[in-house]
Write a protein that holds these residues in place. Structure first.
Motif, PDB file in Angstrom:
ATOM      1  N   SER A 135     -12.787  14.272  10.776  1.00 50.23           N
ATOM      2  CA  SER A 135     -11.817  14.418  11.866  1.00 50.23           C
ATOM      3  C   SER A 135     -10.385  14.615  11.406  1.00 50.23           C
ATOM      4  O   SER A 135      -9.589  15.231  12.104  1.00 50.23           O
ATOM      5  CB  SER A 135     -11.871  13.191  12.791  1.00 50.23           C
ATOM      6  OG  SER A 135     -13.160  13.033  13.342  1.00 50.23           O
ATOM      7  N   GLY A 136     -10.022  14.086  10.237  1.00 49.26           N
ATOM      8  CA  GLY A 136      -8.624  14.183   9.836  1.00 49.26           C
ATOM      9  C   GLY A 136      -8.388  13.731   8.410  1.00 49.26           C
ATOM     10  O   GLY A 136      -9.311  13.614   7.611  1.00 49.26           O
ATOM     11  N   VAL A 137      -7.098  13.457   8.134  1.00 47.08           N
ATOM     12  CA  VAL A 137      -6.665  13.076   6.783  1.00 47.08           C
ATOM     13  C   VAL A 137      -5.959  11.729   6.862  1.00 47.08           C
ATOM     14  O   VAL A 137      -5.148  11.487   7.764  1.00 47.08           O
ATOM     15  CB  VAL A 137      -5.719  14.140   6.187  1.00 47.08           C
ATOM     16  CG1 VAL A 137      -5.289  13.743   4.785  1.00 47.08           C
ATOM     17  CG2 VAL A 137      -6.403  15.504   6.158  1.00 47.08           C
ATOM     18  N   LEU A 138      -6.263  10.848   5.907  1.00 39.77           N
ATOM     19  CA  LEU A 138      -5.727   9.490   5.912  1.00 39.77           C
ATOM     20  C   LEU A 138      -4.855   9.259   4.690  1.00 39.77           C
ATOM     21  O   LEU A 138      -5.266   9.511   3.560  1.00 39.77           O
ATOM     22  CB  LEU A 138      -6.877   8.478   5.926  1.00 39.77           C
ATOM     23  CG  LEU A 138      -6.475   7.002   5.841  1.00 39.77           C
ATOM     24  CD1 LEU A 138      -5.800   6.568   7.134  1.00 39.77           C
ATOM     25  CD2 LEU A 138      -7.702   6.136   5.567  1.00 39.77           C
ATOM     26  N   LEU A 139      -3.628   8.775   4.936  1.00 43.03           N
ATOM     27  CA  LEU A 139      -2.741   8.324   3.874  1.00 43.03           C
ATOM     28  C   LEU A 139      -2.676   6.811   3.934  1.00 43.03           C
ATOM     29  O   LEU A 139      -2.286   6.232   4.953  1.00 43.03           O
ATOM     30  CB  LEU A 139      -1.344   8.929   4.048  1.00 43.03           C
ATOM     31  CG  LEU A 139      -0.226   8.328   3.181  1.00 43.03           C
ATOM     32  CD1 LEU A 139      -0.524   8.526   1.701  1.00 43.03           C
ATOM     33  CD2 LEU A 139       1.127   8.925   3.547  1.00 43.03           C
ATOM     34  N   ASN A 140      -3.046   6.156   2.836  1.00 38.18           N
ATOM     35  CA  ASN A 140      -3.039   4.700   2.758  1.00 38.18           C
ATOM     36  C   ASN A 140      -1.884   4.251   1.883  1.00 38.18           C
ATOM     37  O   ASN A 140      -1.794   4.637   0.713  1.00 38.18           O
ATOM     38  CB  ASN A 140      -4.375   4.212   2.190  1.00 38.18           C
ATOM     39  CG  ASN A 140      -4.407   2.716   1.982  1.00 38.18           C
ATOM     40  OD1 ASN A 140      -3.747   1.965   2.697  1.00 38.18           O
ATOM     41  ND2 ASN A 140      -5.153   2.276   0.997  1.00 38.18           N
ATOM     42  N   VAL A 141      -0.972   3.436   2.430  1.00 39.47           N
ATOM     43  CA  VAL A 141       0.213   2.973   1.698  1.00 39.47           C
ATOM     44  C   VAL A 141       0.223   1.456   1.694  1.00 39.47           C
ATOM     45  O   VAL A 141       0.133   0.818   2.750  1.00 39.47           O
ATOM     46  CB  VAL A 141       1.516   3.503   2.350  1.00 39.47           C
ATOM     47  CG1 VAL A 141       2.728   3.015   1.580  1.00 39.47           C
ATOM     48  CG2 VAL A 141       1.507   5.024   2.415  1.00 39.47           C
ATOM     49  N   ASN A 142       0.336   0.862   0.514  1.00 42.94           N
ATOM     50  CA  ASN A 142       0.444  -0.596   0.439  1.00 42.94           C
ATOM     51  C   ASN A 142       1.705  -1.063   1.160  1.00 42.94           C
ATOM     52  O   ASN A 142       2.785  -0.490   0.988  1.00 42.94           O
ATOM     53  CB  ASN A 142       0.479  -1.059  -1.015  1.00 42.94           C
ATOM     54  CG  ASN A 142      -0.902  -1.004  -1.653  1.00 42.94           C
ATOM     55  OD1 ASN A 142      -1.829  -0.442  -1.083  1.00 42.94           O
ATOM     56  ND2 ASN A 142      -1.014  -1.572  -2.837  1.00 42.94           N
ATOM     57  N   SER A 143       1.565  -2.119   1.912  1.00 40.31           N
ATOM     58  CA  SER A 143       2.673  -2.605   2.732  1.00 40.31           C
ATOM     59  C   SER A 143       3.940  -2.934   1.951  1.00 40.31           C
ATOM     60  O   SER A 143       5.043  -2.744   2.473  1.00 40.31           O
ATOM     61  CB  SER A 143       2.227  -3.834   3.530  1.00 40.31           C
ATOM     62  OG  SER A 143       3.240  -4.275   4.398  1.00 40.31           O
ATOM     63  N   PRO A 144       3.891  -3.447   0.711  1.00 40.06           N
ATOM     64  CA  PRO A 144       5.127  -3.752  -0.011  1.00 40.06           C
ATOM     65  C   PRO A 144       6.082  -2.574  -0.133  1.00 40.06           C
ATOM     66  O   PRO A 144       7.282  -2.784  -0.335  1.00 40.06           O
ATOM     67  CB  PRO A 144       4.614  -4.198  -1.387  1.00 40.06           C
ATOM     68  CG  PRO A 144       3.279  -4.789  -1.113  1.00 40.06           C
ATOM     69  CD  PRO A 144       2.697  -3.941  -0.018  1.00 40.06           C
ATOM     70  N   VAL A 145       5.579  -1.354  -0.036  1.00 43.39           N
ATOM     71  CA  VAL A 145       6.464  -0.188  -0.077  1.00 43.39           C
ATOM     72  C   VAL A 145       7.325  -0.132   1.174  1.00 43.39           C
ATOM     73  O   VAL A 145       8.474   0.331   1.138  1.00 43.39           O
ATOM     74  CB  VAL A 145       5.640   1.103  -0.222  1.00 43.39           C
ATOM     75  CG1 VAL A 145       6.536   2.341  -0.179  1.00 43.39           C
ATOM     76  CG2 VAL A 145       4.841   1.086  -1.519  1.00 43.39           C
ATOM     77  N   LEU A 146       6.808  -0.630   2.292  1.00 45.74           N
ATOM     78  CA  LEU A 146       7.496  -0.516   3.577  1.00 45.74           C
ATOM     79  C   LEU A 146       7.986  -1.855   4.119  1.00 45.74           C
ATOM     80  O   LEU A 146       9.016  -1.905   4.796  1.00 45.74           O
ATOM     81  CB  LEU A 146       6.561   0.133   4.608  1.00 45.74           C
ATOM     82  CG  LEU A 146       6.058   1.537   4.278  1.00 45.74           C
ATOM     83  CD1 LEU A 146       4.955   1.951   5.245  1.00 45.74           C
ATOM     84  CD2 LEU A 146       7.204   2.532   4.341  1.00 45.74           C
ATOM     85  N   PHE A 147       7.259  -2.942   3.851  1.00 40.07           N
ATOM     86  CA  PHE A 147       7.590  -4.236   4.441  1.00 40.07           C
ATOM     87  C   PHE A 147       7.493  -5.349   3.402  1.00 40.07           C
ATOM     88  O   PHE A 147       6.690  -5.280   2.466  1.00 40.07           O
ATOM     89  CB  PHE A 147       6.630  -4.577   5.593  1.00 40.07           C
ATOM     90  CG  PHE A 147       6.589  -3.561   6.698  1.00 40.07           C
ATOM     91  CD1 PHE A 147       7.566  -3.543   7.690  1.00 40.07           C
ATOM     92  CD2 PHE A 147       5.581  -2.611   6.744  1.00 40.07           C
ATOM     93  CE1 PHE A 147       7.528  -2.615   8.711  1.00 40.07           C
ATOM     94  CE2 PHE A 147       5.522  -1.679   7.769  1.00 40.07           C
ATOM     95  CZ  PHE A 147       6.507  -1.677   8.752  1.00 40.07           C
ATOM     96  N   ASP A 148       8.296  -6.374   3.610  1.00 41.11           N
ATOM     97  CA  ASP A 148       8.147  -7.596   2.834  1.00 41.11           C
ATOM     98  C   ASP A 148       7.015  -8.434   3.425  1.00 41.11           C
ATOM     99  O   ASP A 148       6.651  -8.260   4.595  1.00 41.11           O
ATOM    100  CB  ASP A 148       9.441  -8.416   2.856  1.00 41.11           C
ATOM    101  CG  ASP A 148      10.544  -7.754   2.032  1.00 41.11           C
ATOM    102  OD1 ASP A 148      10.216  -7.167   0.988  1.00 41.11           O
ATOM    103  OD2 ASP A 148      11.725  -7.813   2.461  1.00 41.11           O
ATOM    104  N   PRO A 149       6.430  -9.349   2.657  1.00 44.14           N
ATOM    105  CA  PRO A 149       5.398 -10.229   3.209  1.00 44.14           C
ATOM    106  C   PRO A 149       5.912 -10.990   4.432  1.00 44.14           C
ATOM    107  O   PRO A 149       7.076 -11.409   4.483  1.00 44.14           O
ATOM    108  CB  PRO A 149       5.077 -11.170   2.050  1.00 44.14           C
ATOM    109  CG  PRO A 149       5.444 -10.394   0.829  1.00 44.14           C
ATOM    110  CD  PRO A 149       6.630  -9.569   1.210  1.00 44.14           C
ATOM    111  N   ASN A 150       5.049 -11.153   5.428  1.00 36.53           N
ATOM    112  CA  ASN A 150       5.354 -11.877   6.672  1.00 36.53           C
ATOM    113  C   ASN A 150       6.452 -11.207   7.504  1.00 36.53           C
ATOM    114  O   ASN A 150       7.007 -11.839   8.410  1.00 36.53           O
ATOM    115  CB  ASN A 150       5.755 -13.327   6.384  1.00 36.53           C
ATOM    116  CG  ASN A 150       4.663 -14.103   5.684  1.00 36.53           C
ATOM    117  OD1 ASN A 150       3.513 -14.111   6.130  1.00 36.53           O
ATOM    118  ND2 ASN A 150       4.998 -14.731   4.560  1.00 36.53           N
ATOM    119  N   SER A 151       6.754  -9.946   7.211  1.00 31.48           N
ATOM    120  CA  SER A 151       7.833  -9.250   7.910  1.00 31.48           C
ATOM    121  C   SER A 151       7.333  -7.936   8.493  1.00 31.48           C
ATOM    122  O   SER A 151       6.428  -7.293   7.956  1.00 31.48           O
ATOM    123  CB  SER A 151       9.001  -8.978   6.958  1.00 31.48           C
ATOM    124  OG  SER A 151       9.973  -8.154   7.583  1.00 31.48           O
TER     125      SER A 151
END
Length: 259
Positions: A135-151
């Motif tokens: 159906s499509g294409v998936l980009l998986n990004v680890n959260s630390p690149v975008l968010f701090d833990p618990n944030s």
């Protein structure tokens, strides 16, 4: 033995009948069938020769083109970290030389744009992955690149990566589902009662940025939170938990619902 009137034995007369001759000629229809057979065999061995001349990497890449789009999604997920470069006239434009269906062509172009986003960001090269299904294409990004833990507040510097996400939406008539995930050790920092709210808030923050900064219609973007219900790996170490704490960007056709 019969005798003649004179009393002498009658001569034996042997009659030989001529044969009816050979049957009618069968014609040359067999030649046509034989020629078709030889042509088919020549094409078959030519195809074998062409396949044998491909490099192993090219064989794997070419196999992506002939995937059955009706196959179950779980069996059809493929890694697109190495997009077929020998199939593209221009790696930046990403227009395949083969006559692909419009759906497959769109998937390849989106995957190539995602690959360029990853290549331009050192952090993404180490903490992201690209895959494709029917159906499509998936980009998986680890959260630390975008968010701090618990944030659920976007980190400084994430705008460059998100601008690439916006550029893809502007270049192609596709929709985007942003899937937020948390790890089993996150508490939400007191702002979110559960991991469900935390993961949903992360997805919502990204969608809000895409709509407000990119001018993308809200109808083309969705935010979904999964909490810690879909870990990638067992949470046995801080590194493993970091992988589970991720955000997924799923591009799909506008006529294909995807959650």
């Amino acid at each position: 033995m019969a005798k003649s009137k004179t009393g002498e034995p009658s001569p034996i007369i042997i009659v030989k009948k001529g044969g009816g001759g050979h049957k009618a000629h069968h014609g040359g229809s067999w030649k046509v069938a034989y020629a078709d057979f030889v042509t088919a065999m020549m094409a078959f061995f030519l195809l074998l020769w062409l396949i044998a001349s491909l490099k192993p990497q090219q064989k794997n890449e070419l196999a992506l083109v002939f995937q059955d789009k009706n196959a179950p999604t779980k069996e059809k997920v493929v890694n697109l970290e190495k997009i077929p470069t020998f199939m593209a006239k221009d790696a930046k434009v990403g227009r395949p030389e083969f006559k692909l269906s419009q759906e497959n062509k769109l998937r390849y172009e989106v995957a190539l744009m995602i690959k360029e986003i990853i290549a331009n960001d050192p952090n993404l090269r180490q903490t992201s992955g690209v895959s494709s299904d029917s159906s499509g294409v998936l980009l998986n990004v680890n959260s630390p690149v975008l968010f701090d833990p618990n944030s659920a507040t976007l980190k400084p510097g994430s705008d460059k990566m998100l601008q690439g996400i916006i550029d893809i939406l502007k270049a192609h008539k596709i929709d985007l589902v942003v899937r937020g995930h948390a790890d089993d050790g996150e508490s939400g920092g007191g702002l979110y009662p559960s991991k469900w709210e935390l993961s949903s808030a992360r997805a919502a923050a990204i969608v809000r940025y895409i709509v407000e900064k990119g001018g993308i219609p809200p109808t083309r973007v969705r935010a979904v939170g999964y909490g810690d219900s879909q870990p990638l790996v067992p949470p046995t170490s801080p590194e493993a938990r970091a992988k589970n704490r991720r955000v997924e960007f799923y591009y799909h056709g506008q006529d294909t619902p995807a959650w």
